[in-house]
Write a protein that holds these residues in place. Structure first.
Motif, PDB file in Angstrom:
ATOM      1  N   UNK A 133      -5.305   2.960  21.731  1.00  0.00           N
ATOM      2  CA  UNK A 133      -4.870   2.727  20.353  1.00  0.00           C
ATOM      3  C   UNK A 133      -6.361   2.541  19.591  1.00  0.00           C
ATOM      4  N   UNK A 134      -6.242   3.156  18.438  1.00  0.00           N
ATOM      5  CA  UNK A 134      -7.232   3.363  17.609  1.00  0.00           C
ATOM      6  C   UNK A 134      -7.338   1.653  16.757  1.00  0.00           C
ATOM      7  N   UNK A 135      -8.795   1.391  16.382  1.00  0.00           N
ATOM      8  CA  UNK A 135      -8.776   0.083  15.790  1.00  0.00           C
ATOM      9  C   UNK A 135      -8.278   0.055  14.500  1.00  0.00           C
ATOM     10  N   UNK A 136      -7.934   1.337  13.768  1.00  0.00           N
ATOM     11  CA  UNK A 136      -7.409   1.075  12.541  1.00  0.00           C
ATOM     12  C   UNK A 136      -5.756   0.863  12.719  1.00  0.00           C
ATOM     13  N   UNK A 137      -5.403   1.280  13.680  1.00  0.00           N
ATOM     14  CA  UNK A 137      -3.977   1.050  13.896  1.00  0.00           C
ATOM     15  C   UNK A 137      -3.761  -0.517  14.469  1.00  0.00           C
ATOM     16  N   UNK A 138      -4.430  -0.931  15.419  1.00  0.00           N
ATOM     17  CA  UNK A 138      -4.310  -2.103  16.123  1.00  0.00           C
ATOM     18  C   UNK A 138      -4.053  -3.351  15.329  1.00  0.00           C
ATOM     19  N   UNK A 139      -3.044  -4.000  15.094  1.00  0.00           N
ATOM     20  CA  UNK A 139      -2.913  -5.256  14.589  1.00  0.00           C
ATOM     21  C   UNK A 139      -3.356  -6.414  15.384  1.00  0.00           C
ATOM     22  N   UNK A 140      -4.537  -6.979  15.385  1.00  0.00           N
ATOM     23  CA  UNK A 140      -4.980  -8.175  16.156  1.00  0.00           C
ATOM     24  C   UNK A 140      -3.965  -9.422  16.233  1.00  0.00           C
ATOM     25  N   UNK A 141      -3.426  -9.606  14.987  1.00  0.00           N
ATOM     26  CA  UNK A 141      -2.693 -10.686  14.738  1.00  0.00           C
ATOM     27  C   UNK A 141      -1.463 -10.492  15.765  1.00  0.00           C
ATOM     28  N   UNK A 142      -0.777  -9.358  15.693  1.00  0.00           N
ATOM     29  CA  UNK A 142       0.571  -9.116  16.531  1.00  0.00           C
ATOM     30  C   UNK A 142      -0.003  -9.280  18.157  1.00  0.00           C
ATOM     31  N   UNK A 143      -1.064  -8.645  18.306  1.00  0.00           N
ATOM     32  CA  UNK A 143      -1.601  -8.760  19.801  1.00  0.00           C
ATOM     33  C   UNK A 143      -1.670 -10.224  20.096  1.00  0.00           C
ATOM     34  N   UNK A 144      -2.198 -11.113  19.556  1.00  0.00           N
ATOM     35  CA  UNK A 144      -2.438 -12.377  19.994  1.00  0.00           C
ATOM     36  C   UNK A 144      -1.095 -12.955  20.050  1.00  0.00           C
ATOM     37  N   UNK A 145       0.142 -12.789  18.969  1.00  0.00           N
ATOM     38  CA  UNK A 145       1.249 -13.369  19.117  1.00  0.00           C
ATOM     39  C   UNK A 145       2.063 -12.982  20.457  1.00  0.00           C
ATOM     40  N   UNK A 146       1.840 -11.357  20.544  1.00  0.00           N
ATOM     41  CA  UNK A 146       2.689 -11.134  21.700  1.00  0.00           C
ATOM     42  C   UNK A 146       2.227 -11.750  23.052  1.00  0.00           C
ATOM     43  N   UNK A 147       0.870 -11.810  23.147  1.00  0.00           N
ATOM     44  CA  UNK A 147       0.153 -12.543  24.319  1.00  0.00           C
ATOM     45  C   UNK A 147       0.710 -13.948  24.595  1.00  0.00           C
ATOM     46  N   UNK A 148       0.787 -14.605  23.490  1.00  0.00           N
ATOM     47  CA  UNK A 148       0.938 -16.144  23.552  1.00  0.00           C
ATOM     48  C   UNK A 148       2.342 -16.007  24.037  1.00  0.00           C
ATOM     49  N   UNK A 149       3.245 -15.233  23.567  1.00  0.00           N
ATOM     50  CA  UNK A 149       4.813 -15.369  23.782  1.00  0.00           C
ATOM     51  C   UNK A 149       5.155 -14.746  24.955  1.00  0.00           C
ATOM     52  N   UNK A 150       3.946 -14.079  25.746  1.00  0.00           N
ATOM     53  CA  UNK A 150       4.472 -13.358  26.898  1.00  0.00           C
ATOM     54  C   UNK A 150       5.555 -12.094  26.706  1.00  0.00           C
TER      55      UNK A 150
END
Length: 312
Positions: free
Chosen positions: A163-180
């Motif tokens: 996924x390109x850096x422009x598309x990737x939302x790191x805030x959402x990535x952290x939330x998704x990982x934290x919630x499993x």
């Protein structure tokens, strides 16, 4: 030979009925192979090819087809068998996969058959060409091997899964990982499963993969029997269109008719052409449609769902 193929309007009647049409052909032996007619543009006699220097060993050359230059692959050699012999009957099956047009050189083209997906089964484990098959069936008592064309094409041109850096939302990535959080995937191509898994991993999401629509439906029913909401167990369902036993359209229709998990977010993810699928996706009630394989587009659809799920 083009008359072998049905029109798009005729084929759409199969949608939601768990049926498919297969084009049967041979590759230098008596064994019958098949691909889905939906992906076939035309069948033509073998034209003169122009060689391309430094091309992949599986690419025989290129040819002009309806105003565009398309690559031609020796399908027999591409699945690990002997190249088609010189002097034997040769045809080209022009196909559209993943928004690209290419042709496969084959031997004699047999016919088109109309089947129910319930008659199509996963290949047996340990079969010699199992990694190039998505499924098998029988026609008039004869074994037919349905090829994993996505795997064939991936061998020639490796697809990007990042996924390109422009598309990737790191805030959402952290939330998704934290919630499993996880995604349920119904897909019969091992190549496509690997591609989706790699992209979802970048998005911080886990993956539950099943091989066909019926297995996906059984998983949803199991959660319901356990008193669990499917939308709590997985963020969404991503489903292929073509799968043994139950296709993605029938799966989606079953989900929408269910009293237990009709609210599940469903995305159709298929190598079939986009324009053709829009009407089919609307008919069965999918939330979104994606052509394979574009990681940024997949990421945008998944992240939009994730935002809604998290109320962000």
């Amino acid at each position: 030979m083009a008359n072998l193929l049905s029109t798009v309007d005729q084929r759409t009647r199969l949608v939601g009925e768990n049926r498919l049409e297969l084009l049967l052909f041979r590759l230098g032996s008596a064994q019958l192979f098949a691909i889905n007619v939906f992906k076939v543009q035309e069948v033509i006699k073998m034209p003169r090819l122009r060689r391309v220097p430094h091309s992949h060993s599986r690419v025989c050359g290129v040819t002009q087809w309806r105003g565009q230059t398309i690559p031609v692959l020796d399908l027999s050699a591409s699945i690990g068998a002997r190249p088609l012999p010189q002097g034997a009957e040769q045809n080209l099956i022009v196909t559209e996969y993943n928004r690209s047009v290419q042709a496969f050189m084959t031997g004699p083209v047999d016919r088109i058959v109309n089947l129910n997906w319930e008659e199509v089964l996963p290949p047996p484990e340990g079969a010699g060409r199992s990694h190039f098959l998505t499924s098998i069936t029988r026609v008039d008592g004869r074994l037919v091997e349905i090829l994993d064309v996505e795997r064939v094409l991936a061998e020639v041109a490796e697809l990007n899964t990042s996924v390109s850096e422009q598309t990737l939302d790191q805030t959402l990535v952290r939330e998704a990982r934290a919630r499993g959080l996880k995604v349920l995937l119904a897909e019969d191509s091992a190549t496509a499963v690997a591609q989706v898994r790699e992209t979802l991993n970048e998005l911080g999401l886990g993956l539950i993969a099943v091989q066909d629509g019926l297995k996906a439906l059984r998983q949803l029913e199991t959660w319901a029997a356990q008193g669990k909401r499917a939308s709590d167990e997985v963020l969404m369902l991503i489903t292929d269109a073509e799968m043994p036993e139950m296709d993605g359209y029938r799966l989606t229709a079953e989900i929408r008719q269910s009293t237990d998990f009709s609210d599940l977010h469903v995305v159709m993810h298929t190598s079939l052409s986009g324009g053709f699928n829009q009407a089919m996706v609307k008919k069965v009630g999918c939330d979104a449609f994606l052509s394979k394989f574009a990681p940024d587009e997949l990421a945008r659809v998944v992240q939009a769902r994730l935002k809604a799920y998290l109320n962000l």
